[in-house]
Each structure stands twice: as structure tokens, then as C-alpha cells.
Design a protein around this motif. Structure first.
Motif, PDB file in Angstrom:
ATOM      1  N   LEU A 519      -7.090   0.419   6.682  1.00 14.14           N
ATOM      2  CA  LEU A 519      -6.907  -0.927   6.116  1.00 14.14           C
ATOM      3  C   LEU A 519      -8.076  -1.842   6.483  1.00 14.14           C
ATOM      4  O   LEU A 519      -8.508  -2.670   5.662  1.00 14.14           O
ATOM      5  N   LYS A 520      -8.591  -1.678   7.698  1.00 16.26           N
ATOM      6  CA  LYS A 520      -9.735  -2.502   8.121  1.00 16.26           C
ATOM      7  C   LYS A 520     -10.981  -2.148   7.310  1.00 16.26           C
ATOM      8  O   LYS A 520     -11.743  -3.048   6.897  1.00 16.26           O
ATOM      9  N   GLU A 522     -10.990  -1.077   4.307  1.00 14.08           N
ATOM     10  CA  GLU A 522     -10.785  -1.665   2.983  1.00 14.08           C
ATOM     11  C   GLU A 522     -11.053  -3.162   3.000  1.00 14.08           C
ATOM     12  O   GLU A 522     -11.713  -3.696   2.087  1.00 14.08           O
ATOM     13  N   ASP A 523     -10.576  -3.844   4.031  1.00 15.05           N
ATOM     14  CA  ASP A 523     -10.796  -5.285   4.123  1.00 15.05           C
ATOM     15  C   ASP A 523     -12.283  -5.621   4.239  1.00 15.05           C
ATOM     16  O   ASP A 523     -12.739  -6.661   3.733  1.00 15.05           O
ATOM     17  N   ASP A 524     -13.029  -4.751   4.906  1.00 17.42           N
ATOM     18  CA  ASP A 524     -14.473  -4.972   5.080  1.00 17.42           C
ATOM     19  C   ASP A 524     -15.284  -4.447   3.911  1.00 17.42           C
ATOM     20  O   ASP A 524     -16.526  -4.467   3.958  1.00 17.42           O
ATOM     21  N   HIS A 525     -14.597  -3.945   2.881  1.00 17.98           N
ATOM     22  CA  HIS A 525     -15.236  -3.435   1.667  1.00 17.98           C
ATOM     23  C   HIS A 525     -16.172  -2.263   1.958  1.00 17.98           C
ATOM     24  O   HIS A 525     -17.139  -2.031   1.226  1.00 17.98           O
ATOM     25  N   ARG A 529     -10.239   0.181  -2.165  1.00 20.78           N
ATOM     26  CA  ARG A 529      -8.784   0.203  -1.976  1.00 20.78           C
ATOM     27  C   ARG A 529      -8.114   1.300  -2.796  1.00 20.78           C
ATOM     28  O   ARG A 529      -6.952   1.610  -2.564  1.00 20.78           O
TER      29      ARG A 529
END
Length: 632
Positions: A519-520, A522-525, A529
Motif C-alpha cells: 500500500l505504501k 502504491e501511495d508513493d506511486h 494500484r
């Protein structure tokens, strides 16, 4: 020397000093029990995260219910999960809707079940044996090692125990001539029994009716069956228990060899499991010597007083008077003895796991604590009981000294070593995959890994070093209530320490941190996702991954165990990949992120070689991807 009789209540008599048989006031007792529950069970609801295997698997089924609204067909990772009854998952689904998808919500129904079981034990034992016995029973339920250990994961045994014990208690009350509202108790029997069936299946009927039949035959109260409302009560039972079973059978047909829910749930999960022929054959049977002797551990420290209960039972073997018409305490003793014996013998013959006999714990602890209260009352006059109580304290103190010394040695040996939160990465990993007993990995502790357990080890050492000795000293001073309460408090400190240790083991027992790593990213691109996350092997290896990611996760070589039967339905999603399919898709299409458990690392290394890029690793478990990370 005074010899107790079965028909005599284990409470104070006009000739007994009040301090030898009285207990704390009801308000004080309840406040104490609630405080212990808050310390031991409620505070442990927030950590560790959901554990892999059964814990997160069951949470996944409840999560699917909460999201889809389908309260009939259990599904795990998109696949039908037909081996379990529905009620525990309904409770979890409700909890998820109220508190979100987290550990607290997943384990809250079970923790409440423990509290209700302790309160039921307090009420029943208090009514049968007196205030002190009721208090002791509540203490024992909350501080017995097995009750704590087997509620660290979400399994239905504590709820089954609660409903069955409620039904048994209501059986006695419904047949009691002094009960004014016997009809309400009769209907409560059938309602509780229906909830027990919705919790664990037909085995609930075996235990209840088996124990009830023995009791009614020995007491002669079968003549009063009309008080139990058998006809209207059965319709109430059917109205509660039948609808889910009928709907599940109608909605789940056409699986393996034409079988559906009815065959898999009733035939396979009940009869074939008992015979050791369940499909798939993924359950063990404990050796007889372990099966019986481990109950001394599961009921510790209260099992130390088992000889006291055995002696009192032996003295009653030649009792001549009829049980019919005897007192409520005598009837309670008979019913609980029959019930506990039935549960223990049943699972000694069946395939079993360590926690299967949990439903007998309340009965056994009630009988143990009632015997302890009687022995306390006779402490000055009965030399045999006094010697066995002293022996129990001597053994308890010896265990405490040995445990405290071992923990102190571990603390001293690791005093100069740095703290490492990933205790799993420090374990020796001897025989990984061969462990079948609870907490077996504690045998792999090294000095380095012990350094991560300094706080719980210190707490446990203090509890073991001080608690048993103080309890023994209080017993020699005839301060029995204080002595027994000290045993419970020492156990409380130890259980708190055990929970802290479990939290330290979390990286090894759960894959939640790797899910958070995804998830991290994904959040940091750094990854998209829509990247495809996969688990190599059975879903139980990393069942917390799909729970915390909130999506279906394909399995490579994972069509096995709990996923096997559900995968045979024609509408099952295509989530099972072969090695060849993984190799074909690896590096093409959407990014692949592969979760690999420690047990499969060598196999994946042979399969993918240097084609994989590591993303994260903890406790031997790893995440690999098939291409470099994206640019943020």
C-alpha cells in the motif's frame, strides 16, 4: 475428619468461620472480573494485526459478508468456504460494519464471548456452590492459559462454549421445582442450542443431548420432560437454526462430483472428519498422551488443584442415596461432570486439534474451583485435602522458580544485544513447516531473538518469582481468599506478558506489514494500484495479505486445503495459477508482486531465478516483483 457429601452445598454453614467460605460482595466480585477482562482481553484487541492462516482466513470470510451483504454463502478470496457455520461470521461482519476492517473489530465478538462465559460461570457457580465458588470460577475462566491462548485467533470455540453452557444451565433451571419461570428457561435451552448449532454445527447437539441424556437417566428427571417444552421448543430451535442451512444448501450446488453444501458440510465436515476421512485430509490427531496431559497446561494454574477435586469425587463413589431429589449443587456437579467427560472422550476418538475441547473448560474449571472452596472450608480439619493443597502450592512455586530462573538467564545472556523488532528473522527456523503445537516456535529462541522479548520476559519473571510464593504464604496463614486471588493476579501478569510477546512475534505470524508495504508503494506511486498481487502456495501462508489489501489475490500452486472444494464450483473465479502460468505471465502485462512464504523460498528461487526483484522481506517472508519500480 469431615467427609463432604454430594448433596451438601459447598457454602458456609452456621459452624464455619465466615472467612473460610464467604466470598466478596457481588458488586466487588463483578467489578474485579470486569477489570481483569479489560486488562487481559480488551487491551489485547488492538494488536497484533490479524495472523496468517485461520485468523485472517475467517476475517476474510466475514469481510466479504460485510461488503457484499451475502449472509448465506461464506467466501474467502472469492472462493466458496463451506466448511464452517455462519454465526461467528455474522457477528464479525456486524463488528466490521460498526468499527471498520481492523484487528479490534475482528476479535471483539470473541472477547465479548469470553466475558459472557466468565459471567455465566460466576452466576452458575455462585448459585450452586456459593459466593466464593462463583468468584473463583470467574477468575479461573479469565486467567486459565487455554482460554487466553485459544482466543488469540478467531475460532468459534468460545462462542460454542458459551451457548452450550447456557443451554445446560437453563436445563437445570427449567427442571428445578423452585423455578417460577421454568417455561422461559425451557425455551432459552432451545434458542441457545440453535445458536450453538449455527456456531459449530451438529456436534453441539451431540454434546448437549449426550450430557442431558446421562443426567436425566441418573436423576430420574426424564419423567419431567414436559417441562422442557420438547414440541414447541423444537419448532423454536428449527426456526432459528434451519433457515441458514436450507438456504446454504439451495445456493451451493454443483461442486466436486456433483456435491454441494449439504454433502460437504454435513457429511464431510461432520461424519468423515470424526472418522479421520475428511476431504481434503489436512487435519491431525494429537497422540493420546499429549491430548490428555496438555489439559494440565490449558487449565493452568487451576489444574494444580485437580487432585483435590479427584479426592473429593473418589470419596463420593459409594454414595448410596438417589440423585433424584438432590440439591442444585449435586445436580450441577453431575451435569457438568457428564458434559465435560463426554467432550473429552469424544475428541479423544475423533481427529482433533488442541483447542477442540475448549467447550469443556468452563465445566472443568467450575468443578475445580468448587472443590477448592470445599477444601478451603475443610482445611483445618481434613489432613488429606490440606496436604494436597500444600502440594499444589509447592508445585506451583517450583514451576515459578524454574520459569523465573530461565527467564532471568535469558535476560542476562541477551543484556548486551540490540533490540530487533523482526524476531522472526532471528529465529533458528529448525524444522519449519513441521510445527503443529501452539507456540512451538518458542523452542527456536536464540539470545538475539530473546533480546526482543526483554519487557515480556521481565514481567513474566516477576510474576513467576513472586506470585506463587506469596500465594503459598497466604495459604499457610489461612487467608484462602487472598491466596487464590493472588494466583489469579499472578496469572494475569503472565498473560499480559504473553500478549506483549505475541505482539513481538507479529512479523513472523502475520503478513500485515508486507501488505502495508504494498500500500505504501502504491501511495508513493512506485507501483500502480492495478498491479497484480499473488501468493505463492496455499492462501493460509499469507491470508492477511488479501484482508489488508481488500481484494482477491490469485494463488500460485495454491489450490489446496480450504480452497480446494470451493474451487470445483463452475463459477469459481480463475485465481489458481500453475508454475507454467506464472512463468508465462511474469514480466508481461500488469506488474506482478509475488508474496513468498519462508517455506516456498527455495522453490521460487529455482522457478524464477534472477528474474525477480526483491521489494521487502520480514521473518523470511518476501515480496518480489517482475520489473523495476516506477518513477514517482
Amino acid at each position: 475428619m469431615t467427609t463432604p457429601t454430594l448433596s451438601a452445598p459447598l457454602v458456609s454453614t452456621p459452624f464455619s468461620p465466615p472467612e473460610l467460605s464467604s466470598g466478596p460482595r457481588r458488586a466487588t466480585a463483578l467489578a474485579t472480573l470486569l477489570s481483569l477482562w479489560l486488562v487481559i482481553f480488551f487491551t489485547s484487541l488492538f494488536a497484533p494485526p490479524l495472523l496468517d492462516d485461520a485468523d485472517a482466513t475467517h476475517a476474510n470470510a466475514a469481510r466479504n459478508m460485510a461488503l457484499t451483504g451475502d449472509m448465506v454463502t461464506l467466501k474467502v478470496n472469492g472462493i466458496r468456504y463451506l466448511e464452517k457455520a455462519a454465526l461467528p461470521y455474522w457477528l464479525d461482519a456486524i463488528s466490521f460494519r460498526l468499527f471498520g476492517f481492523n484487528t479490534f473489530a475482528a476479535h471483539l465478538p470473541e472477547a465479548i464471548g469470553v466475558l459472557l462465559l466468565a459471567l455465566l460461570g460466576y452466576h452458575w457457580s455462585r448459585r450452586a456452590y456459593g459466593d466464593r465458588a462463583g468468584f473463583y470460577t470467574g477468575l479461573a475462566v479469565l486467567t486459565a492459559a487455554g482460554v487466553f491462548l485459544f482466543t488469540r485467533i478467531y475460532i468459534p470455540e468460545v462462542l460454542l462454549s458459551l451457548f452450550l453452557s447456557t443451554a445446560l444451565y437453563c436445563l437445570l433451571r427449567a427442571l428445578d421445582p423452585a423455578t417460577i419461570l421454568s417455561g422461559r428457561y425451557a425455551y432459552a435451552i432451545w434458542a441457545a442450542l440453535a445458536l450453538a448449532v449455527l456456531t459449530k454445527g451438529l456436534v453441539a447437539l451431540v454434546f448437549f443431548f449426550g450430557a442431558a441424556t446421562i443426567y436425566l437417566a441418573l436423576t430420574g428427571e426424564w419423567r419431567n420432560l414436559g417441562k422442557l417444552k420438547p414440541v414447541t421448543g423444537f419448532f423454536l430451535f428449527f426456526a432459528i437454526a434451519a433457515p441458514w442451512h436450507i438456504l446454504a444448501s439451495l445456493r451451493n450446488t454443483g461442486g466436486m462430483n456433483g456435491h454441494g453444501f449439504f454433502w460437504f458440510y454435513f457429511v464431510n465436515e461432520h461424519f468423515l472428519r470424526f472418522l479421520g476421512k475428511r476431504y481434503p485430509r489436512d487435519y491431525n490427531k494429537l497422540p493420546g498422551y499429549l491430548y490428555w496431559s496438555l489439559h494440565l497446561v490449558w487449565l493452568f494454574p487451576w489444574s494444580l488443584f485437580a487432585p483435590v477435586a479427584v479426592i473429593q469425587g473418589w470419596r463420593l463413589r459409594n454414595r448410596q442415596q438417589s440423585v433424584e431429589g438432590s440439591s442444585f449443587p449435586a445436580k450441577t456437579t453431575l451435569l457438568l461432570s457428564a458434559y465435560a467427560a463426554l467432550v473429552l472422550v469424544f475428541f479423544s476418538l475423533s481427529t482433533n486439534q488442541e483447542y477442540y475441547t475448549f467447550p469443556a473448560y468452563l465445566a472443568l474449571l467450575t468443578l475445580l474451583t468448587a472443590a477448592l472452596v470445599q477444601a478451603e472450608r475443610l482445611y483445618n480439619d481434613d489432613a488429606i485435602l490440606r496436604r494436597w493443597i500444600v502440594a499444589a502450592h509447592a508445585i506451583y512455586t517450583g514451576i515459578g522458580v524454574a520459569a523465573a530462573a530461565a527467564l532471568a538467564f535469558g535476560l542476562w545472556s541477551s543484556r548486551k544485544l540490540p533490540f530487533n523488532h523482526d524476531i522472526g528473522g532471528l529465529l533458528a527456523h529448525r524444522g519449519v513447516g513441521d510445527y503443529t503445537l501452539s507456540m512451538s516456535h518458542f523452542f527456536d529462541l536464540t539470545d538475539s531473538s530473546f533480546a526482543a522479548l526483554r519487557l515480556p520476559a521481565a514481567l513474566a519473571a516477576v510474576a513467576f518469582a513472586i506470585g506463587p510464593a506469596v500465594a503459598w504464604w497466604l495459604r499457610t496463614r489461612r487467608r484462602h481468599l487472598a491466596s487464590t486471588t493472588t494466583i489469579a493476579l499472578a496469572s494475569t501478569v503472565f498473560l499480559v506478558a504473553a500478549h506483549i510477546a505475541l505482539v513481538r512475534f507479529a512479523p513472523m505470524l502475520s503478513s500485515a506489514d508486507l501488505a502495508q508495504r504494498i500500500l505504501k508503494l502504491e501511495d508513493d506511486h512506485l507501483v500502480s494500484r492495478d498491479s497484480e498481487v499473488l501468493i505463492f502456495g496455499d492462501q493460509a501462508y499469507g491470508s492477511s495479505i488479501p484482508f489488508y489489501l481488500g481484494k482477491v489475490v490469485p494463488l500460485v500452486d495454491g489450490r489446496s486445503t480450504s480452497m480446494l472444494f470451493g474451487s470445483t464450483f463452475p463459477d469459481a473465479p480463475h485465481i489458481f495459477l500453475t508454475h507454467d502460468e506464472l512463468l508465462k505471465d511474469w514480466g508481461t502485462g500488469q506488474r506482478k508482486i509475488l508474496f513468498v512464504p519462508l517455506e516456498k523460498r527455495d522453490e521460487v528461487d529455482r522457478l524464477l531465478g534472477n528474474k525477480k526483484i526483491p521489494l521487502a522481506e520480514t521473518s523470511g517472508k518476501a515480496l518480489f516483483t517482475d520489473r523495476p519500480l516506477d518513477r514517482p
